[in-house]
Design a protein around this motif. Structure first.
Motif, mmCIF file in Angstrom:
data_model
loop_
_atom_site.group_PDB
_atom_site.id
_atom_site.type_symbol
_atom_site.label_atom_id
_atom_site.label_comp_id
_atom_site.label_asym_id
_atom_site.label_seq_id
_atom_site.Cartn_x
_atom_site.Cartn_y
_atom_site.Cartn_z
ATOM 1 N N ALA A 1 0.856 -1.198 0.000
ATOM 2 C CA ALA A 1 0.000 0.000 0.000
ATOM 3 C C ALA A 1 0.889 1.244 0.000
ATOM 4 O O ALA A 1 2.070 1.175 0.361
ATOM 5 N N THR A 2 0.303 2.365 -0.357
ATOM 6 C CA THR A 2 1.005 3.655 -0.239
ATOM 7 C C THR A 2 0.323 4.458 0.869
ATOM 8 O O THR A 2 -0.405 3.896 1.690
ATOM 9 N N GLY A 3 0.546 5.772 0.884
ATOM 10 C CA GLY A 3 -0.047 6.620 1.929
ATOM 11 C C GLY A 3 0.926 6.761 3.100
ATOM 12 O O GLY A 3 2.020 6.187 3.097
ATOM 13 N N SER A 4 0.507 7.497 4.119
ATOM 14 C CA SER A 4 1.393 7.775 5.260
ATOM 15 C C SER A 4 1.595 6.554 6.142
ATOM 16 O O SER A 4 2.666 6.363 6.718
ATOM 17 N N THR A 5 0.560 5.726 6.270
ATOM 18 C CA THR A 5 0.595 4.642 7.261
ATOM 19 C C THR A 5 1.786 3.689 7.106
ATOM 20 O O THR A 5 2.468 3.409 8.093
ATOM 21 N N PRO A 6 2.049 3.160 5.895
ATOM 22 C CA PRO A 6 3.121 2.145 5.820
ATOM 23 C C PRO A 6 4.544 2.706 5.713
ATOM 24 O O PRO A 6 5.494 1.921 5.607
ATOM 25 N N ASN B 1 1.351 -3.560 -5.974
ATOM 26 C CA ASN B 1 0.690 -2.480 -5.239
ATOM 27 C C ASN B 1 -0.810 -2.500 -5.453
ATOM 28 O O ASN B 1 -1.313 -2.995 -6.461
ATOM 29 N N LEU B 2 -1.495 -1.940 -4.466
ATOM 30 C CA LEU B 2 -2.955 -1.945 -4.480
ATOM 31 C C LEU B 2 -3.549 -1.072 -5.575
ATOM 32 O O LEU B 2 -4.578 -1.404 -6.148
ATOM 33 N N ASP B 3 -2.901 0.089 -5.803
ATOM 34 C CA ASP B 3 -3.603 1.079 -6.622
ATOM 35 C C ASP B 3 -2.653 2.124 -7.184
ATOM 36 O O ASP B 3 -1.484 2.196 -6.801
ATOM 37 N N GLU B 4 -3.190 2.901 -8.105
ATOM 38 C CA GLU B 4 -2.434 4.006 -8.721
ATOM 39 C C GLU B 4 -3.428 5.053 -9.190
ATOM 40 O O GLU B 4 -4.527 4.717 -9.656
ATOM 41 N N LEU C 1 -2.245 -3.392 4.293
ATOM 42 C CA LEU C 1 -3.352 -2.457 4.050
ATOM 43 C C LEU C 1 -3.346 -1.311 5.055
ATOM 44 O O LEU C 1 -3.013 -1.513 6.233
ATOM 45 N N GLY C 2 -3.753 -0.142 4.585
ATOM 46 C CA GLY C 2 -4.130 0.953 5.473
ATOM 47 C C GLY C 2 -5.639 1.120 5.346
ATOM 48 O O GLY C 2 -6.302 0.356 4.638
ATOM 49 N N ILE C 3 -6.174 2.132 6.005
ATOM 50 C CA ILE C 3 -7.621 2.406 5.863
ATOM 51 C C ILE C 3 -7.817 3.904 5.601
ATOM 52 O O ILE C 3 -7.193 4.743 6.271
ATOM 53 N N GLY C 4 -8.674 4.211 4.640
ATOM 54 C CA GLY C 4 -8.980 5.609 4.363
ATOM 55 C C GLY C 4 -9.971 6.157 5.380
ATOM 56 O O GLY C 4 -10.665 5.390 6.064
ATOM 57 N N GLY C 5 -10.075 7.480 5.452
ATOM 58 C CA GLY C 5 -11.017 8.126 6.364
ATOM 59 C C GLY C 5 -12.458 7.702 6.108
ATOM 60 O O GLY C 5 -13.312 7.752 7.003
ATOM 61 N N GLY D 1 -13.229 4.665 5.192
ATOM 62 C CA GLY D 1 -13.309 3.216 5.392
ATOM 63 C C GLY D 1 -12.798 2.396 4.219
ATOM 64 O O GLY D 1 -12.905 1.171 4.234
ATOM 65 N N HIS D 2 -12.209 3.073 3.230
ATOM 66 C CA HIS D 2 -11.766 2.288 2.064
ATOM 67 C C HIS D 2 -10.515 1.470 2.351
ATOM 68 O O HIS D 2 -9.688 1.841 3.177
ATOM 69 N N ILE D 3 -10.393 0.322 1.651
ATOM 70 C CA ILE D 3 -9.122 -0.369 1.490
ATOM 71 C C ILE D 3 -8.800 -0.288 0.008
ATOM 72 O O ILE D 3 -9.706 -0.359 -0.827
ATOM 73 N N ALA D 4 -7.501 -0.126 -0.320
ATOM 74 C CA ALA D 4 -7.111 0.303 -1.661
ATOM 75 C C ALA D 4 -7.985 1.528 -1.967
ATOM 76 O O ALA D 4 -8.226 2.354 -1.085
ATOM 77 N N PHE D 5 -8.519 1.649 -3.196
ATOM 78 C CA PHE D 5 -9.427 2.775 -3.459
ATOM 79 C C PHE D 5 -10.845 2.249 -3.652
ATOM 80 O O PHE D 5 -11.582 2.700 -4.532
ATOM 81 N N SER E 1 -5.349 15.598 -0.542
ATOM 82 C CA SER E 1 -4.895 16.878 -1.087
ATOM 83 C C SER E 1 -3.633 17.352 -0.355
ATOM 84 O O SER E 1 -2.898 18.194 -0.854
ATOM 85 N N ARG E 2 -3.344 16.768 0.834
ATOM 86 C CA ARG E 2 -2.132 17.178 1.554
ATOM 87 C C ARG E 2 -0.857 16.865 0.771
ATOM 88 O O ARG E 2 0.178 17.456 1.026
ATOM 89 N N PHE E 3 -0.937 15.950 -0.180
ATOM 90 C CA PHE E 3 0.240 15.612 -0.982
ATOM 91 C C PHE E 3 0.339 16.473 -2.259
ATOM 92 O O PHE E 3 1.305 16.383 -2.990
ATOM 93 N N LYS F 1 -7.519 10.191 14.422
ATOM 94 C CA LYS F 1 -8.438 10.457 13.303
ATOM 95 C C LYS F 1 -9.014 9.171 12.709
ATOM 96 O O LYS F 1 -10.060 9.182 12.071
ATOM 97 N N LYS F 2 -8.327 8.052 12.908
ATOM 98 C CA LYS F 2 -8.776 6.783 12.326
ATOM 99 C C LYS F 2 -9.644 5.972 13.306
ATOM 100 O O LYS F 2 -10.186 4.932 12.931
ATOM 101 N N ALA F 3 -9.752 6.420 14.567
ATOM 102 C CA ALA F 3 -10.365 5.572 15.608
ATOM 103 C C ALA F 3 -11.796 5.139 15.253
ATOM 104 O O ALA F 3 -12.123 3.950 15.341
HETATM 105 C C1 F6R Z 1 -2.959 3.418 -0.661
HETATM 106 C C2 F6R Z 1 -4.287 2.913 -0.347
HETATM 107 C C3 F6R Z 1 -5.201 3.608 0.576
HETATM 108 C C4 F6R Z 1 -4.546 4.068 1.877
HETATM 109 C C5 F6R Z 1 -5.530 4.849 2.748
HETATM 110 C C6 F6R Z 1 -4.883 5.386 3.991
HETATM 111 O O1 F6R Z 1 -2.301 2.573 -1.586
HETATM 112 O O2 F6R Z 1 -4.630 1.919 -0.907
HETATM 113 O O3 F6R Z 1 -6.280 2.764 0.869
HETATM 114 O O4 F6R Z 1 -4.066 2.949 2.582
HETATM 115 O O5 F6R Z 1 -6.070 5.908 2.008
HETATM 116 O O6 F6R Z 1 -3.982 6.373 3.677
HETATM 117 P P1 F6R Z 1 -3.018 7.001 4.795
HETATM 118 O O7 F6R Z 1 -2.100 5.891 5.202
HETATM 119 O O8 F6R Z 1 -2.265 8.095 4.076
HETATM 120 O O9 F6R Z 1 -3.885 7.470 5.899
#
Ligand code: F6R
Length: 264
Positions: free
Chosen positions: A35-40, A65-68, A133-137, A139-143, A168-170, A203-205
């Motif tokens: 996965a990408t994002g801040s978590t890993p 990788n999960l996504d692009e 895997l990480g989790i989006g705000g 609740g998504h995994i990948a996109f 958008s922070r990136f 923020k993820k709790a």
């Molecule tokens: C990234 C991905 C996303 C992120 C999720 C959390 O490849 O698949 O599901 O894991 O958006 O992102 P962060 O870690 O930046 O909070």
């Protein structure tokens, strides 16, 4: 599901890296899902350290990788291919030709073929042994945004408003965040043999609690992990704050440690 609640982000990253190390040592030609994002980022830092200081060998490892983001070329500094090179691949002895990220620069007419070939390549390599895997705000995994099918496969998806705002922070502004992506589906992810699900920060709790303890629903695609037999959720204290059964998970994790078994 095994739920590990650990002190902080660094401990979460080290625990995840220990699981990766165990697999790479036991099966040097393993397939990792990344996965990408801040978590890993902390996990990847630790993998680089293990390579440099402990000689952990990635020369036979394959990654998917999960996504692009759709519309970004691999050379774009915000592309996930670029992110992976910078944050992991350039720091370990993996062969670049064994690292796969969906191609966000593929023409519209070729999207379906490209996604189908991505899935076929995963199968050809024997499937993903360990998926990170990480989790989006939202609740998504990948996109796999709210409303995704829990049987979905790799495909072109639209990004939810919340994801565009979170990511958008990136970018210079939210207008610059791509509105589409190529993403493994929930069904694709669930075929991994084992999964580590990482989350940190307050923020993820709430969304972590919804994913792990709420109903299984396409509105929170991470909840589909409840259907997988070998998931380890590795959370820091803050991300675990809204869990109803936090003290039970700690008890079960301690019990597992005592008998040296993963209790899923
Ligand atoms: C990234 C991905 C996303 C992120 C999720 C959390 O490849 O698949 O599901 O894991 O958006 O992102 P962060 O870690 O930046 O909070």
């Amino acid at each position: 599901m095994r739920v590990l609640i650990l002190k902080d982000y660094e401990t979460v990253s080290k625990e995840a890296a220990a699981i990766v190390k165990e697999l790479v040592t036991e099966k040097p030609d393993c397939v990792l899902g990344l996965a990408t994002g801040s978590t890993p980022v902390g996990l990847y830092r630790e993998m680089i350290r293990m390579h440099e200081e402990e000689g952990l060998d990635f020369s036979r490892v394959t990654t998917f990788n999960l996504d692009e983001y759709y519309g970004l070329s691999p050379e774009h500094p915000q592309s996930y291919r670029y992110f992976m090179n910078e944050n992991l691949f350039n720091g370990i002895n993996i062969k670049k030709e064994n690292t796969f990220v969906p191609d966000g620069s593929v023409k519209k007419e070729a999207v379906e073929d490209s996604c189908r070939m991505y899935e076929e390549r995963i199968k050809k390599e024997g499937g993903v042994d360990l998926q990170v895997l990480g989790i989006g705000g939202d609740g998504h995994i990948a996109f796999n945004e709210p409303g995704s099918s829990l049987a979905s496969r790799t495909r072109l998806v639209a990004l939810d408003e919340q994801t565009i705002s979170d990511n958008s922070r990136f970018f210079d502004s939210s207008d610059d965040v791509p509105k589409f992506a190529l993403s493994m589906g929930v069904g694709t992810i669930l075929e991994a043999k084992e999964i580590i699900f990482l989350a940190n920060g307050a923020k993820k709790a709430d969304i972590v609690a919804a994913a792990l303890e709420g109903p299984v629903t396409g509105m929170v695609t991470a909840s589909a992990l409840q259907m997988h037999p070998r998931v380890t959720a590795i959370l820091d204290e803050d991300a675990s704050d809204s869990l109803l059964k936090g003290s039970f998970y700690r008890f079960a994790a301690d019990a597992g440690r005592k008998i040296n078994k993963k209790l899923f």
